[in-house]
Design a protein around this motif. Structure first.
Motif, PDB file in Angstrom:
ATOM      1  N   UNK A  59      76.370  75.929  36.905  1.00  0.00           N
ATOM      2  CA  UNK A  59      76.589  74.897  37.965  1.00  0.00           C
ATOM      3  C   UNK A  59      75.384  73.665  37.774  1.00  0.00           C
ATOM      4  N   UNK A  60      75.521  72.612  37.637  1.00  0.00           N
ATOM      5  CA  UNK A  60      74.448  71.345  37.533  1.00  0.00           C
ATOM      6  C   UNK A  60      74.471  70.560  38.549  1.00  0.00           C
ATOM      7  N   UNK A  61      73.429  69.951  39.065  1.00  0.00           N
ATOM      8  CA  UNK A  61      73.577  69.069  40.045  1.00  0.00           C
ATOM      9  C   UNK A  61      73.684  67.437  39.563  1.00  0.00           C
ATOM     10  N   UNK A  62      74.179  66.708  40.204  1.00  0.00           N
ATOM     11  CA  UNK A  62      74.007  65.211  40.024  1.00  0.00           C
ATOM     12  C   UNK A  62      73.262  64.360  41.208  1.00  0.00           C
ATOM     13  N   UNK A  63      73.193  63.140  41.166  1.00  0.00           N
ATOM     14  CA  UNK A  63      72.483  62.262  42.036  1.00  0.00           C
ATOM     15  C   UNK A  63      73.466  62.495  43.329  1.00  0.00           C
ATOM     16  N   UNK A  64      72.906  62.759  44.564  1.00  0.00           N
ATOM     17  CA  UNK A  64      73.483  62.704  45.459  1.00  0.00           C
ATOM     18  C   UNK A  64      74.181  61.568  46.458  1.00  0.00           C
ATOM     19  N   UNK A  65      75.173  61.725  47.227  1.00  0.00           N
ATOM     20  CA  UNK A  65      75.858  60.653  47.543  1.00  0.00           C
ATOM     21  C   UNK A  65      75.955  60.846  49.282  1.00  0.00           C
TER      22      UNK A  65
END
Length: 397
Positions: free
Chosen positions: A138-144
Motif C-alpha cells: 500500500x502506498x499513500x498519497x497527498x491527504x485530503x
C-alpha cells in the motif's frame, strides 16, 4: 559575655523575620503543588486524551466504546505495545489509533503480531512513516480534508453504513484482492487487506469518525461498529511518545522500574518546579547595586577578636599558622626600628643583618624569626614569650 552574645550575634534573623522572608516562596510552592495534584487527579479521572475510549471529551472515543460494550464486545485499553501484542488473537480486533508514532522496531514487532494473530487490525490515519511496514503493498498519497463520501465498493460493512465522513490519508492499492472504499479524487480513504486465514487489516484515512463529536453523523457509527465489533474482543491501543521499547537490561534496574511507575506529567511538573525554584533563588539573591557600608550595632574589642581567632587555631591544632602570625607581626613592628623598609621586613637577608648590628650578642635570631613551626603548645607559648622579649630589647637598645 552576655547570654545574647553567647547564643547568637546581634545581626541574626529572628524566627519571625525568617518566616516573613520565606512565606511568599513557600505559599507559591504550596499553590503550585496543590494545583499539580488537582490537575493530575482531574486528568486521571477523565482520561481526556485524543481517541481515548475513557474520555467524554468531543475528541474522545468513549461513545463508540460504550456502544461496542452494549453489543457484547469486550473493550480493553492498551497503553504500551507489549500489552497490545500480548492481547491479540483470532477473536480479537486490534485498533491502533496513531501508528505513525511507532518506531521502526515497534512497527516490525506489531506487524509480526498482526500476521500471527489471525484477527483484525484497524490502523487509523496510517501515513508514510508506518504504512510501508504495517501494510505492505500500500502506498499513500497527498491527504485530503474530511468530507461526506459514498462507499463506492462492495465491502459489506461500507455498503450497510452508506455515506460516512472520511478523508485524511488516501491510499494506492497494488493488489486486486483489496477492498478500496470511499474514494476521494479517485483514491480510497478506506482499504481492507485480506491476510492469511481470517486475518485482515483495515486502513482508515482519518480517525475522526470514531470521535464522540462525529460518531452520530451520517453512517459513522454503523461503519465504526461493524469494523470494530466483528470480533468479541477489542484491544484499543493508544501509542504515545512515552511508549518506548522494552529494554531487557533495564529490568534489573530498580531506579528505572520506580521511574516507570511515576506518571510522565509528574516528572515534567517536577522539572518545572526545579526551574522555578532556581529562578526564585536567583531573584532573591540578586545584587541591586554596590555594597553599602553601615555602622555595626556593637563594637567588638580587638582583644576579643584576637582571643576568638586563637581559640580557632587551638581547636584546629594550627600551631604552624599561629607561629607564622606571631613572627610576621614581630618582624613588621621591629623592621622600622632597625631602619629596614616595611616591604623588606620579611626578607631574612635584609632584616637579620640589621638586627645583628643592633643586638650583636644573640646568634639565635634566625630560628626565632624564621624558624620551623613549634612541635607542641608549650613550644608555641615559649616562642610568643621570646618574640615579646626580642621586641622589647630592640626598642630599648
Amino acid at each position: 559575655m552576655s547570654r545574647r552574645a553567647a547564643g547568637a550575634t546581634s545581626t541574626s534573623l529572628t524566627p519571625r523575620q525568617l518566616w516573613a522572608r520565606a512565606r511568599g516562596t513557600l505559599v507559591l510552592l504550596a499553590v503550585l503543588l496543590l494545583g499539580g495534584v488537582l490537575l493530575a487527579t482531574v486528568r486521571s479521572a477523565d482520561h481526556g486524551g485524543y481517541l481515548d475510549p475513557r474520555s467524554v471529551d468531543p475528541s474522545g472515543g468513549r461513545a463508540v466504546a460504550e456502544l461496542l460494550r452494549a453489543q457484547g464486545v469486550t473493550v480493553d485499553v492498551a497503553d504500551s505495545l507489549t500489552e497490545a501484542t500480548a492481547a491479540t488473537g483470532a477473536d480479537t480486533t486490534l485498533l491502533v489509533t496513531a501508528p505513525d508514532l511507532l518506531t521502526d522496531d515497534q512497527q516490525s514487532t506489531l506487524y509480526g503480531a498482526m500476521t500471527r494473530s489471525a484477527g483484525r487490525t484497524v490502523l487509523l490515519g496510517a501515513g508514510l512513516p508506518s504504512v510501508g511496514t504495517l501494510a505492505p503493498g500500500i502506498e499513500t498519497s497527498v491527504g485530503t480534508t474530511v468530507s461526506t463520501l459514498e462507499p463506492g465498493c462492495t465491502l459489506p460493512a461500507a455498503t450497510r453504513a452508506g455515506s460516512v465522513e472520511l478523508g485524511g490519508e488516501r491510499y494506492r492499492t497494488g493488489t486486486a484482492t483489496a477492498d478500496a472504499c470511499y474514494l476521494s479524487d479517485g483514491l480510497p480513504t478506506l482499504v481492507r487487506l485480506p491476510g492469511p486465514g481470517t486475518a485482515d487489516t483495515v486502513l482508515l484515512g482519518s480517525p475522526q469518525l470514531l470521535t464522540n463529536k462525529r460518531l452520530a453523523q451520517q453512517g459513522n457509527a454503523s461503519l465504526a461498529l461493524q469494523l470494530l465489533g466483528s470480533r468479541p474482543h477489542l484491544v484499543w491501543y493508544l501509542p504515545s511518545l512515552t511508549d518506548v521499547p522494552a529494554d531487557p537490561e533495564a529490568a534489573d534496574d530498580p531506579t528505572g522500574a520506580f521511574l516507570d511507575l511515576v506518571p510522565s506529567g509528574w516528572l515534567w511538573g517536577t522539572l518545572q518546579l526545579t526551574v522555578a525554584a532556581l529562578l526564585a533563588a536567583l531573584w532573591r539573591g540578586r545584587r541591586l547595586g554596590p555594597l553599602v557600608t553601615e555602622q555595626l550595632p556593637v563594637a567588638v574589642r580587638a582583644s576579643e577578636a584576637t582571643e576568638g581567632r586563637a581559640r580557632l587555631y587551638r581547636k584546629a591544632d594550627a600551631r604552624d599558622r599561629a607561629a607564622t602570625v606571631l613572627r610576621t607581626a614581630t618582624r613588621t613592628r621591629i623592621a622600622p626600628l632597625l631602619g629596614v623598609p616595611s616591604k623588606d621586613a620579611h626578607t631574612s637577608g635584609l632584616l637579620l643583618p640589621a638586627l645583628s648590628v643592633r643586638l650583636p650578642d644573640d646568634a639565635g635570631h634566625r630560628d626565632l624569626l624564621f624558624g620551623p613551626a613549634p612541635a607542641d603548645d608549650t613550644a608555641l607559648i615559649r616562642l610568643a614569650d621570646q618574640l615579646d622579649a626580642l621586641e622589647r630589647e630592640v626598642r630599648t637598645s
